[in-house]
Design an enzyme around this catalytic site. Structure first.
Site, PDB file in Angstrom:
ATOM      1  N   GLU A 183       0.755  -1.099   0.047  1.00 43.85           N
ATOM      2  CA  GLU A 183       0.083   0.092  -0.082  1.00 43.85           C
ATOM      3  C   GLU A 183       0.715   1.537   0.170  1.00 43.85           C
ATOM      4  O   GLU A 183       0.361   2.355  -0.699  1.00 43.85           O
ATOM      5  CB  GLU A 183      -1.037  -0.233   1.175  1.00 43.85           C
ATOM      6  CG  GLU A 183      -1.885  -1.099   1.192  1.00 43.85           C
ATOM      7  CD  GLU A 183      -1.322  -2.628   1.792  1.00 43.85           C
ATOM      8  OE1 GLU A 183      -2.135  -3.523   1.569  1.00 43.85           O
ATOM      9  OE2 GLU A 183      -0.304  -2.646   1.980  1.00 43.85           O
ATOM     10  N   TRP A 218      15.712 -39.026 -18.580  1.00 42.23           N
ATOM     11  CA  TRP A 218      14.513 -38.250 -18.033  1.00 42.23           C
ATOM     12  C   TRP A 218      13.125 -38.734 -18.476  1.00 42.23           C
ATOM     13  O   TRP A 218      13.091 -38.837 -19.579  1.00 42.23           O
ATOM     14  CB  TRP A 218      14.815 -36.664 -18.307  1.00 42.23           C
ATOM     15  CG  TRP A 218      15.997 -36.334 -17.860  1.00 42.23           C
ATOM     16  CD1 TRP A 218      17.220 -36.021 -18.584  1.00 42.23           C
ATOM     17  CD2 TRP A 218      16.153 -35.765 -16.665  1.00 42.23           C
ATOM     18  NE1 TRP A 218      17.976 -35.304 -17.785  1.00 42.23           N
ATOM     19  CE2 TRP A 218      17.556 -35.245 -16.328  1.00 42.23           C
ATOM     20  CE3 TRP A 218      15.350 -35.515 -15.233  1.00 42.23           C
ATOM     21  CZ2 TRP A 218      18.262 -34.821 -15.229  1.00 42.23           C
ATOM     22  CZ3 TRP A 218      16.082 -35.186 -14.199  1.00 42.23           C
ATOM     23  CH2 TRP A 218      17.390 -34.528 -14.282  1.00 42.23           C
ATOM     24  N   ARG A 271       9.678 -25.016  -7.523  1.00 44.72           N
ATOM     25  CA  ARG A 271      10.744 -25.053  -6.243  1.00 44.72           C
ATOM     26  C   ARG A 271      10.785 -23.847  -5.852  1.00 44.72           C
ATOM     27  O   ARG A 271      10.861 -23.547  -4.611  1.00 44.72           O
ATOM     28  CB  ARG A 271      12.019 -25.849  -6.840  1.00 44.72           C
ATOM     29  CG  ARG A 271      12.093 -27.346  -7.035  1.00 44.72           C
ATOM     30  CD  ARG A 271      13.342 -27.960  -7.404  1.00 44.72           C
ATOM     31  NE  ARG A 271      13.314 -29.381  -7.649  1.00 44.72           N
ATOM     32  CZ  ARG A 271      14.335 -29.674  -8.399  1.00 44.72           C
ATOM     33  NH1 ARG A 271      15.413 -29.454  -8.641  1.00 44.72           N
ATOM     34  NH2 ARG A 271      14.144 -31.063  -8.573  1.00 44.72           N
ATOM     35  N   THR A 299      14.978 -42.093  -2.800  1.00 47.26           N
ATOM     36  CA  THR A 299      15.212 -40.810  -3.945  1.00 47.26           C
ATOM     37  C   THR A 299      16.421 -40.692  -3.891  1.00 47.26           C
ATOM     38  O   THR A 299      17.465 -40.431  -4.762  1.00 47.26           O
ATOM     39  CB  THR A 299      14.402 -39.732  -3.802  1.00 47.26           C
ATOM     40  OG1 THR A 299      13.117 -40.143  -4.145  1.00 47.26           O
ATOM     41  CG2 THR A 299      14.823 -38.603  -4.899  1.00 47.26           C
ATOM     42  N   ASP A 348      18.902 -41.678  -7.023  1.00 48.14           N
ATOM     43  CA  ASP A 348      19.186 -40.518  -7.736  1.00 48.14           C
ATOM     44  C   ASP A 348      20.155 -39.601  -7.392  1.00 48.14           C
ATOM     45  O   ASP A 348      20.562 -38.976  -8.350  1.00 48.14           O
ATOM     46  CB  ASP A 348      17.615 -39.831  -7.984  1.00 48.14           C
ATOM     47  CG  ASP A 348      16.718 -40.534  -8.612  1.00 48.14           C
ATOM     48  OD1 ASP A 348      16.819 -41.575  -9.309  1.00 48.14           O
ATOM     49  OD2 ASP A 348      15.481 -40.015  -8.322  1.00 48.14           O
ATOM     50  N   GLU A 405       8.516 -33.959  -3.775  1.00 50.06           N
ATOM     51  CA  GLU A 405       9.263 -34.723  -5.031  1.00 50.06           C
ATOM     52  C   GLU A 405       9.390 -36.010  -4.696  1.00 50.06           C
ATOM     53  O   GLU A 405      10.652 -36.663  -5.256  1.00 50.06           O
ATOM     54  CB  GLU A 405      10.442 -33.859  -5.624  1.00 50.06           C
ATOM     55  CG  GLU A 405      10.212 -32.607  -5.896  1.00 50.06           C
ATOM     56  CD  GLU A 405      10.903 -32.075  -7.008  1.00 50.06           C
ATOM     57  OE1 GLU A 405      11.742 -32.521  -7.767  1.00 50.06           O
ATOM     58  OE2 GLU A 405      11.247 -30.721  -6.508  1.00 50.06           O
ATOM     59  N   GLY A 431       8.943 -40.378  -4.327  1.00 53.98           N
ATOM     60  CA  GLY A 431       8.457 -41.533  -4.863  1.00 53.98           C
ATOM     61  C   GLY A 431       7.205 -42.205  -4.328  1.00 53.98           C
ATOM     62  O   GLY A 431       6.628 -41.574  -3.558  1.00 53.98           O
ATOM     63  N   GLY A 432       6.533 -43.021  -5.039  1.00 47.20           N
ATOM     64  CA  GLY A 432       5.193 -43.552  -4.823  1.00 47.20           C
ATOM     65  C   GLY A 432       5.062 -44.017  -3.113  1.00 47.20           C
ATOM     66  O   GLY A 432       4.083 -44.167  -2.615  1.00 47.20           O
ATOM     67  N   LEU A 435       6.413 -42.694  -0.574  1.00 46.83           N
ATOM     68  CA  LEU A 435       6.113 -41.813   0.631  1.00 46.83           C
ATOM     69  C   LEU A 435       4.871 -40.959   0.069  1.00 46.83           C
ATOM     70  O   LEU A 435       4.236 -40.552   1.049  1.00 46.83           O
ATOM     71  CB  LEU A 435       7.547 -40.806   0.598  1.00 46.83           C
ATOM     72  CG  LEU A 435       7.154 -39.779   1.547  1.00 46.83           C
ATOM     73  CD1 LEU A 435       7.011 -40.195   2.852  1.00 46.83           C
ATOM     74  CD2 LEU A 435       8.551 -39.066   1.488  1.00 46.83           C
TER      75      LEU A 435
END
Length: 610
Positions: free
Chosen positions: A97, A224, A238, A250, A254, A342, A344-345, A347
């Site tokens: 403002e 990828w 992100r 992960t 990775d 981000e 995996g399945g 979690l």
């Protein structure tokens, strides 16, 4: 499957409904007034300018940590020409403002101000309201009331008490013409609304999968799945987050870096959830020069590795039973508004079952990989019939290069028309604390009720610099971080001081000061650890003696224990379980005692003389 947690029965959820507030709430609203009847043309201008305010409010995304998003547009009353605008860059910076008023100058007189969100002033000086009043604004259009209970409706009431006409969507302006504007105002502050409603950060699950629903090949190879353009969008997500959550799998598979790489200055914290602490000793996430890393684990797991990672600067947080809801409750206590998952399945499934995932971003690539054992984005949820499937709402589709981005909400954005219980009603200290014991006042984020006590609050201070010269520092945090290098006989150190001093926000000053301290340890004052408390105290004293309203706020807490409620800063804050040293709270109480003693001295002298 664990059932989804019930929403508060008194909480209505909607995206664009403009129905009036329930009868139970009307006692919290101003006296009944006639609903404003606007022409389609007038409503069209209102909608257009509110959309502009919401768009402005979102411009700090990626540049600073997520915070309540405020945008302000000032337009002439008759021509609707925009004459000034502004947005909140970061907590502890100039309010939207005031920026808009300064940009408009004399042209603001008699104009209309459009705000996506009711001003939220925790600094005790009512800057946002005062700026609009002193500029001669005649009308204010507000997209949403502030969702935090201690701020809700106060600015609106203050503006109306000054004779300014205030119109709030859904209360004064109920036409369906305003639906688009309301939806934008809700969306731009979705993280704040979810945090206020559910007492956890707004959580987004992101994954990339092939057309046949696989996030990796049977071998685990996943580089990828999606295109480079899609990965660029992930960097943007992100940048909008306080933290990124991944699982131990992960990290092992990775070895991700999980930095934003979006061009902005904000870098989210990286959180690894690992029940057994079965993690590698070497990983990119253990390098904290670019981003901070937290490992959440079960109490007592692999103490030897915990010590090794702690030595690298990685923070380890233990839970009695590691689960997504408790980790998100911890993130709530750290003041986080938005978290990106981000993982995996394995979690993702318990996070969905726990009800802490609010939105999903699915990047679908036009590929087929096959594989009976190839992993999918979400693990076992315990559903056996298609009728049990969770349906997304407000679904969007967007083509990104060759990929399709599908997004939607698992839980609709809360419309907080009913009053959300304040933090004071849900004890954040020991629930067994007797109301007859010493009162405890906690503060942490600048939007907290006592946010003005924070060293991040936007109160410039004039303090001696070098060679007796004075300088104006944008905040206490700017002064504190820069003094790690003040007085060091080195042109590089002097350059570092200037960089911190001119940082765009207290948040950036803190991030810069910590990073430069790690990168240039030999340039830090040799006695910094012995002098930093004095440095902070000098800055705090200057702040509270410079601003009378802050002085009065501090004096008003007499008899209460002040606790800086950071759960992770065990030096300046109180810590997660009260184990912190709370030096910021201690210094404020010391300063309060000095001020009260000085105030009492003349009165005592007068009493003795009579």
């Amino acid at each position: 499957m664990r059932s989804m947690p019930h929403l508060h029965l008194h909480l209505r959820l909607r995206l664009s409904s403009l129905s009036p507030p329930p009868t139970s709430l009307r006692s919290n609203l101003p006296s009944p007034r006639l609903t404003i009847t606007c022409s389609a043309t007038s409503a069209s201008h209102d909608v257009s300018l509110l959309l502009r305010a919401a768009d402005l409010a979102d411009r700090s995304a990626g540049l600073s940590s997520p915070h309540p998003n405020f945008g302000c547009v000032i337009a002439r009353k008759d021509s609707h020409e925009v004459v000034g605008e502004g947005f909140l860059y970061a907590q502890g910076t100039k309010c939207a403002e005031l920026q808009a008023v300064e940009a408009a100058g004399e042209l603001a007189t008699g104009g209309v101000a459009y705000l996506n969100l009711e001003p939220g002033d925790c600094y005790g000086d009512h800057t946002a309201v005062s700026a609009l009043v002193q500029a001669g604004i005649s009308r204010v259009v507000v997209g949403l009331r502030h969702p935090l209970h201690h701020l809700r409706g106060k600015a609106i009431q203050s503006l109306r008490s000054e004779g300014i006409q205030v119109h709030v969507l859904g209360e004064d302006l109920k036409s369906r013409l305003y639906e688009e504007a309301l939806k934008s105002c809700l969306t731009v502050n979705a993280p704040l609304l979810y945090r206020a409603a559910f007492r956890v950060p707004f959580s987004v699950l992101k994954y990339a999968m092939t057309l046949d629903g696989k996030i990796a090949a049977s071998s685990g190879h996943a580089s990828w799945v999606s295109s480079k353009l899609s990965r660029g969008r992930v960097f943007e997500l992100r940048g909008r987050s306080d933290a990124i959550v991944v699982g131990g799998n992960t990290v092992r598979r990775d070895d991700p870096q999980l930095t934003a790489r979006h061009g902005g200055s904000h870098v989210p914290v990286r959180i690894v959830m690992s029940q057994t602490f079965d993690l590698p000793e070497e990983a990119k996430l253990w390098n904290i020069l670019e981003a901070y890393t937290i490992v959440a684990t079960q109490r007592g797991a692999r103490k030897d590795l915990q010590k090794k990672l702690a030595a690298k600067g990685v923070e380890v947080v233990e839970f009695d039973i590691l689960n997504p809801r408790d980790v998100m409750a911890y993130c709530y206590d750290r003041g986080y508004l938005s978290v990106l998952w981000e993982c995996g399945g394995g979690l993702a499934a318990p996070a969905i079952s726990a009800g802490v995932i609010h939105k999903v971003y699915a990047f679908v690539a036009p590929k087929i990989i096959g594989g009976v054992n190839a992993p999918s984005p979400v693990g076992e949820l315990g559903m056996v019939q298609m009728s049990q499937a969770l349906n997304l709402v407000d679904v969007s589709f967007e083509q990104i290069g060759p990929d399709m981005l599908i997004s939607g909400y698992l839980q609709p954005i809360p419309d907080l028309s009913p009053t959300i219980p304040s933090a004071d009603e849900i004890p954040s200290i020991d629930p067994a604390l007797s109301p007859y014991e010493t009162n405890i006042i906690s503060f942490y984020k600048t939007w907290d009720p006592f946010g003005a006590f924070s060293n991040f609050s936007p109160h410039p201070i004039e303090m001696p610099y070098e060679n007796g010269k004075h300088a104006v520092w944008p905040s206490v945090e700017h002064y504190y971080q820069a003094h790690k290098f003040v007085g060091v006989d080195s042109p590089i150190a002097r350059d570092l001081v200037e960089k911190i001093m001119t940082a765009n926000s207290p948040e950036e000053a803190a991030r810069m000061g910590r990073r430069l301290q790690r990168e240039h340890p030999k340039l830090v004052c040799t006695d910094w650890e012995n002098t930093k408390i004095d440095v902070m105290y000098r800055a705090l004293k200057c702040k509270f003696l410079t601003y009378p309203h802050l002085n009065a706020m501090l004096r008003s807490t007499a008899g209460s224990v002040l606790v800086e409620a950071s759960p992770h800063d065990l030096f300046w804050g109180g810590g997660r379980e009260g184990e912190g040293l709370n030096y910021l709270g201690r210094l404020l109480m010391q300063l309060r005692s000095e001020i009260l003693e000085q105030e009492a001295s003349p009165k005592l002298a007068l009493t003795q003389s009579t």
